[in-house]
Write an enzyme that holds these catalytic residues in place. Structure first.
Site, short mmCIF file in Angstrom:
data_model
loop_
_atom_site.label_atom_id
_atom_site.label_comp_id
_atom_site.label_asym_id
_atom_site.label_seq_id
_atom_site.Cartn_x
_atom_site.Cartn_y
_atom_site.Cartn_z
N HIS A 74 -11.72 -6.62 7.14
CA HIS A 74 -12.44 -6.38 5.88
C HIS A 74 -13.73 -5.61 6.15
CE1 HIS A 74 -9.92 -9.92 5.06
NE2 HIS A 74 -9.90 -9.50 3.80
N GLU B 154 0.83 -1.21 0.00
CA GLU B 154 0.00 0.00 0.00
C GLU B 154 0.86 1.25 0.00
OE1 GLU B 154 -0.52 -2.64 1.96
OE2 GLU B 154 -2.30 -3.41 0.96
#
Lengths: 339, 369
Positions: free
Chosen positions: A144, A75
């Site tokens: 998530h 990321e």
């Protein structure tokens, strides 16, 4: 009290067709790639795979590997590279697979993307978009399902948006890509396929910073954004069946956010209930509550109510209980109405 | 041919000023004198800025004394104003050598109206769009992934600029460094990474930083050549950096150059006294003897082209005059007013910032009334 049932803004004009939220995102990306050669799209698995939620499905085949490509699983790299590309005049649209994974890219977002324009005295700019699925309701456990938007709303220099309808998803994403500032674009993943709606066939944008009044009312203002909006509307319907007229506002943009629309509504109704699924402490809605008491204090007939997630990590089981569903929203409304 | 991954730093000029490798033809006495001038100018800039600090006219300064050969040599290996630079905070010698006007650097350190960064950053964190010298962030190694992206954009745009990214040895411990190196390697991005290994990250020595024998061997892990060079030997720095930059420019992917050098001063004014606690006088003494300016002077002497004491003194005096003039000129422009707080946060001023700016304006006008 009389309930009003009509839907308020926005109503798409001209030719439309019904699509879901993720289709709206894919369409926005495709149209912007087509419109401007500076737009490039990348992230983990966005290429041949089309993204884990298929938001970029078919785009690499159509626009080529130079413009739609997979990156290393990093990321910091994805966000950082977007910063470098934006500074060089491209229009990068980076995908972070889940908002929960933005941590390794956090410094790139807050130290680089958010501040490049300011710290260079406007000599360099950073027009990038970071798209990322966020929020719960998909049985994903805490990595998530989290709603980390407050971290980013707290960072000057970033714009932060979260649509809840296909119309807004497409229009806000196009506006984000065409804008001159870094935008964190949160996608409420449980609405990807659950949210369907009419979207114009012609090109349009939704201005970042404008709220939408989903339903007009006179007794209470229900204010939310993102994944909670269907439950907010369900609660408003239930109130309507009881003769209570609830106004529903979808903020759509958190930075900048539409203070005037909220204040106007609360001045009309005298009551506000704020709904989000992020944990309560430091929740963005705390800022909304502050502005309501600052600008509409004399209109308030009850304390501002807040329905949020709990100050716990997001659980795998009982995730629907964690989320503020219609019952918890209704309970907060009743408290406000009975005050 | 210059080899990557050598176990010892590549050197052209020995510590006594004698060439250990034949000097490439381009290093004429005229060029060597130019390099000497640039290094001495940067050294004196350091001295003068520390004086400004002591006078309370600026608040932070990170000197690069001892590292002049690395930064001047790198600058001379690039196309100034053409190639993009994502620098770190100890790069004012690099900036000066690439053509960033001294006046702009001083203005930035003073936070005056003439500061192109408009007084937004702490001293020594400048930016120059005209010279493609991108803004410096204090957040260590955070420029590395953007540099990879800058190079990827370069590849996409298809011109022959390259991106250069500099950092110290400490930065190579950060996740961002590995992320950026990997990103550039995986995408074969035209990026030249330059580690200015001055062996100290504030008080943490390079041996506490990594168990790796050198930084340059890490390049192999990212699929790029890693060159190791004596960073106090300007001939070696220029030869190696030019070779690596050319490789990057012709599309052979990224490269890393590790310049082994030494920061002879403190990290910044913040550890000016504490510095004595973390390293010995002997260690500093060893490196003072390896001074890059001294070494170049010895080389010029060896070549029969010595820099005379008068010449040296004149150069120093000229730099001091230039700094003094620029300081006065910059200070005369005054400090930016309260408006700079709100401008350049976004492309346009959003309503919440308009409201906050209006409130501050009223406060400021009230204070004046």
């Amino acid at each position: 009290m009389t309930a009003t049932q009509e839907k308020a803004t926005p109503t798409p004009v001209g030719e439309t067709r019904t699509i879901n939220l993720i289709q709206a995102i894919t369409e926005a990306l495709a149209e912007e790639l087509d419109r401007d050669h500076r737009v490039v799209l990348f992230g983990e698995d966005v290429g041949a795979r089309g993204g884990v939620f298929m938001a970029t499905a078919g785009l690499q085949a159509r626009f080529g590997r130079e413009r739609v490509f997979d990156t290393p699983l990093s990321e910091a790299s994805i966000v950082g590279a977007a910063v470098g590309m934006a500074a060089r005049g491209l229009r990068p649209v980076a995908e972070i697979q889940f908002a929960d994974y933005m941590g390794p890219g956090f410094d790139q977002i807050i130290s680089q993307a958010a501040k490049l324009r300011y710290r260079s005295g406007g000599q360099f700019t950073c027009p990038l978009v970071i798209r990322t699925p966020s929020g719960g309701g998909v049985k994903g456990g805490h990595h998530h399902s989290q709603s980390p938007e407050a971290y980013y709303t707290h960072t000057p220099g970033l714009k932060v948006v979260m649509p809840s309808t296909p119309y807004d998803a497409k229009g806000l994403l196009k506006a984000a890509i065409r804008g001159e500032d870094p935008v964190i674009y949160f996608e409420p993943k449980r609405l990807y396929r659950a949210s369907k709606g009419e979207v114009p066939t012609h090109d349009y944008t939704v201005r970042i910073g404008e709220a939408a009044v989903r339903r007009e009312g006179t007794d209470l203002s229900l204010i939310g954004y993102g994944g909670v909006m269907p439950d907010v509307e369900r609660a408003a319907e239930a109130l309507g069946a009881e003769g209570v007229s609830a106004e529903v506002i979808d903020l759509r943009s958190l930075v900048p956010w539409d203070q005037d629309a909220v204040v106007r509504s609360v001045q009309k109704t005298g009551r506000a209930v704020l709904v989000s699924e992020a944990p309560r402490i430091g929740n963005f809605m705390g800022e909304v509550a502050y502005v309501i008491q600052e600008r509409a204090f004399d209109s308030l007939l009850a304390p501002v109510g807040q329905v949020a997630g709990f100050d716990t990590p997001y659980p795998y089981v009982q995730d629907r209980v964690y989320l503020p569903g219609p019952n918890r929203i209704l309970a907060a409304c009743v408290r406000a109405l009975n005050h | 041919m210059i080899d990557p991954h050598t176990p010892d730093p590549i050197q052209y000029v020995g510590e006594d000023g004698t060439p250990v490798l034949a000097l490439p033809e381009r290093f004429t006495p005229a060029l060597l004198r130019e390099l000497h001038r640039d290094m001495l100018r940067a050294r004196e800039f350091d001295r003068k800025l520390i004086t400004l600090l002591r006078q309370g006219r600026t608040t932070f300064y990170a000197q690069s004394s001892g590292m002049e050969a690395t930064q001047v040599g790198l600058a001379r290996s690039l196309r100034a104003g053409h190639d993009w630079v994502w620098p770190y905070y100890r790069d004012h010698t690099l900036a000066l050598s690439m053509g960033v006007p001294m006046y702009e650097l001083i203005s930035q350190c003073l936070g005056t109206n003439s500061d192109p960064c408009r007084g937004r950053q702490m001293p020594h964190h400048f930016a120059s769009a005209a010279l493609k010298f991108v803004s410096i962030s204090s957040s260590i190694a955070s420029q590395v992934p953007p540099a990879a992206g800058s190079a990827m954009a370069q590849k996409y745009l298809g011109t022959d600029e390259i991106t250069v990214c500099t950092f110290g040895d400490g930065a190579t411990s950060e996740g961002d460094w590995h992320a950026g190196m990997n990103m550039a390697g995986a995408n074969q991005a035209p990026c030249l990474f330059v580690c200015e290994n001055n062996q100290w990250a504030i008080s943490t020595g390079v041996r506490q930083q990594t168990a790796s024998a050198t930084i340059h061997i890490k390049a192999q892990a990212y699929g790029m050549p890693g060159y190791y060079v004596d960073g106090n030997d300007i001939v070696a720095v220029m030869e190696v950096c030019a070779h690596a930059a050319e490789r990057v420019r012709r599309g052979d992917g990224p490269a890393l150059v590790e310049c082994l050098t030494y920061r002879v001063g403190s990290h910044s004014n913040a550890d000016a006294d504490a510095e004595k606690q973390y390293r010995t006088r002997e260690e500093v003494g060893v490196w003072l003897a390896r001074d890059p300016i001294l070494r170049l002077e010895k080389l010029l002497e060896h070549l029969g082209e010595p820099v005379s004491p008068e010449e040296r003194a004149a150069l120093i005096a000229q730099t001091h005059r230039e700094v003094d003039q620029d300081v006065l000129r910059a200070e005369a422009t005054g400090q930016p007013d309260w408006r700079i707080i709100f401008e350049d946060v976004y492309a346009d001023l959003p309503s919440h910032l308009r409201d906050q700016a209006a409130a501050l304006r009223a406060e400021q006008e009230g204070a004046r009334a």
